[in-house]
Design a protein around this motif. Structure first.
Motif, short mmCIF file in Angstrom:
data_model
loop_
_atom_site.label_atom_id
_atom_site.label_comp_id
_atom_site.label_asym_id
_atom_site.label_seq_id
_atom_site.Cartn_x
_atom_site.Cartn_y
_atom_site.Cartn_z
N ASP A 116 17.83 15.13 -10.64
CA ASP A 116 16.58 15.17 -9.88
C ASP A 116 16.44 14.01 -8.90
OD1 ASP A 116 15.76 17.39 -11.41
OD2 ASP A 116 14.96 16.07 -12.97
N VAL A 117 17.41 13.10 -8.88
CA VAL A 117 17.30 11.89 -8.06
C VAL A 117 17.29 12.24 -6.57
CG1 VAL A 117 18.45 9.74 -7.39
CG2 VAL A 117 18.33 10.39 -9.80
N LEU A 118 16.29 11.73 -5.88
CA LEU A 118 16.20 11.86 -4.44
C LEU A 118 16.76 10.61 -3.77
CD1 LEU A 118 15.15 13.22 -1.83
CD2 LEU A 118 12.98 12.05 -2.24
N ILE A 119 16.27 9.44 -4.20
CA ILE A 119 16.68 8.17 -3.60
C ILE A 119 16.96 7.16 -4.69
CG2 ILE A 119 16.04 6.27 -2.06
CD1 ILE A 119 13.97 8.13 -0.80
N THR A 120 18.08 6.49 -4.59
CA THR A 120 18.40 5.36 -5.46
C THR A 120 18.01 4.10 -4.70
OG1 THR A 120 20.25 6.58 -6.41
CG2 THR A 120 20.23 4.18 -6.72
N LEU A 121 17.30 3.21 -5.38
CA LEU A 121 16.81 1.98 -4.75
C LEU A 121 17.55 0.76 -5.27
CD1 LEU A 121 13.05 2.90 -5.17
CD2 LEU A 121 14.40 3.13 -3.08
N LYS A 122 17.46 -0.33 -4.52
CA LYS A 122 18.06 -1.59 -4.97
C LYS A 122 17.28 -2.12 -6.16
CE LYS A 122 17.53 -4.45 -1.60
NZ LYS A 122 17.62 -5.48 -0.55
N PRO A 123 17.95 -2.80 -7.07
CA PRO A 123 17.22 -3.46 -8.15
C PRO A 123 16.19 -4.42 -7.56
CG PRO A 123 19.57 -3.49 -8.60
CD PRO A 123 19.40 -2.98 -7.20
N GLY A 124 15.03 -4.48 -8.18
CA GLY A 124 13.97 -5.36 -7.71
C GLY A 124 13.03 -4.71 -6.70
N THR A 125 13.34 -3.50 -6.25
CA THR A 125 12.46 -2.79 -5.32
C THR A 125 11.19 -2.36 -6.04
OG1 THR A 125 14.37 -1.95 -4.08
CG2 THR A 125 12.29 -0.81 -3.75
N ASP A 126 10.06 -2.48 -5.39
CA ASP A 126 8.79 -2.02 -5.96
C ASP A 126 8.76 -0.49 -5.87
OD1 ASP A 126 6.18 -1.36 -6.60
OD2 ASP A 126 5.30 -2.98 -5.41
N VAL A 127 9.20 0.16 -6.95
CA VAL A 127 9.33 1.61 -6.98
C VAL A 127 7.98 2.29 -6.76
CG1 VAL A 127 10.14 3.59 -8.32
CG2 VAL A 127 11.28 1.41 -8.54
N GLY A 128 6.94 1.75 -7.37
CA GLY A 128 5.61 2.33 -7.23
C GLY A 128 5.15 2.34 -5.78
N LYS A 129 5.44 1.27 -5.07
CA LYS A 129 5.04 1.17 -3.66
C LYS A 129 5.80 2.20 -2.82
CE LYS A 129 4.78 -2.02 0.22
NZ LYS A 129 5.06 -3.37 0.70
N VAL A 130 7.11 2.30 -3.02
CA VAL A 130 7.92 3.28 -2.28
C VAL A 130 7.45 4.69 -2.61
CG1 VAL A 130 10.25 4.22 -1.94
CG2 VAL A 130 9.93 1.75 -2.13
N LEU A 131 7.18 4.96 -3.86
CA LEU A 131 6.70 6.28 -4.30
C LEU A 131 5.39 6.64 -3.61
CD1 LEU A 131 7.16 8.72 -6.15
CD2 LEU A 131 5.98 7.45 -7.95
N SER A 132 4.43 5.71 -3.59
CA SER A 132 3.14 6.01 -2.97
C SER A 132 3.29 6.19 -1.45
CB SER A 132 2.09 4.96 -3.30
OG SER A 132 2.42 3.72 -2.75
N GLN A 133 4.18 5.42 -0.81
CA GLN A 133 4.42 5.60 0.63
C GLN A 133 5.01 6.98 0.92
OE1 GLN A 133 6.71 1.88 1.00
NE2 GLN A 133 5.39 1.39 2.73
N LEU A 134 5.97 7.41 0.09
CA LEU A 134 6.55 8.74 0.26
C LEU A 134 5.49 9.83 0.10
CD1 LEU A 134 9.95 8.46 -1.65
CD2 LEU A 134 9.64 8.92 0.80
N GLN A 135 4.57 9.62 -0.82
CA GLN A 135 3.52 10.61 -1.04
C GLN A 135 2.57 10.70 0.16
OE1 GLN A 135 2.30 9.19 -4.91
NE2 GLN A 135 3.54 10.73 -5.94
N TYR A 136 2.34 9.59 0.85
CA TYR A 136 1.55 9.63 2.09
C TYR A 136 2.20 10.58 3.09
CZ TYR A 136 -1.33 5.54 0.91
OH TYR A 136 -2.20 4.67 0.32
N PHE A 137 3.50 10.41 3.28
CA PHE A 137 4.22 11.26 4.23
C PHE A 137 4.19 12.72 3.81
CE2 PHE A 137 6.22 7.22 5.49
CZ PHE A 137 6.07 7.31 6.87
N ARG A 138 4.30 12.97 2.52
CA ARG A 138 4.29 14.36 2.03
C ARG A 138 2.95 15.03 2.28
NH1 ARG A 138 5.85 15.57 -3.48
NH2 ARG A 138 5.91 17.65 -2.66
#
Length: 148
Positions: A116-138
């Motif tokens: 189910d993986v869409l994007i793999t992120l670097k360790p230390g990335t704020d996953v919650g922030k990236v997730l909420s930004q993606l949801q804005y675009f969606r």
């Protein structure tokens, strides 16, 4: 009469390569997501109401594959999920192979599996922030591009 036939042949020979080139170009008309690798950083664009909107800017050299390849891969995943209307829920998982990931799942609360993986992120990335930004675009909102 002979001149008219020669003119038609010449016209046909000059138009054929143009039509061939036009048909050979990739069409982005029906695509919602596109990857542009012409600038300093590759960018995944999402189609907005009036124009294309920069969604993901691929800056990191952290992963083994280059930024342009990541842009193409993730953009194609987004498009494939969109084409199949399989973009119900975005979620995250702390790690898959020791990396934080964003996943696309069928229902709210579903587990984020490797497939189910869409994007793999670097360790230390704020996953919650990236997730909420993606949801804005969606949702069709215009937000600042996500730098990955």
């Amino acid at each position: 009469m002979e001149l008219k036939k020669i003119w038609q042949i010449l016209l046909g020979l000059s138009v054929t390569p143009i039509i061939t080139l036009a048909l050979d170009q990739p069409s982005y008309a029906g695509r919602k997501y596109n990857c542009d690798t012409t600038g300093q950083y590759p960018i995944t664009y999402v189609k907005g109401n009036r124009s294309r909107i920069p969604m993901l800017v691929w800056r990191s050299k952290y992963f083994r594959i280059d930024k342009a390849q990541r842009c193409q891969i993730i953009t194609n995943r987004l498009q494939r999920y969109d084409d199949n209307q399989m973009l119900p829920y975005l979620t995250s998982r702390k790690n898959v192979n020791n990396y934080p990931v964003i996943c696309i799942v069928e229902r709210k609360g579903a587990n984020c599996l490797k497939e189910d993986v869409l994007i793999t992120l670097k360790p230390g990335t704020d996953v919650g922030k990236v997730l909420s930004q993606l949801q804005y675009f969606r949702r069709g909102a215009t937000a600042r591009p996500i730098s990955l």
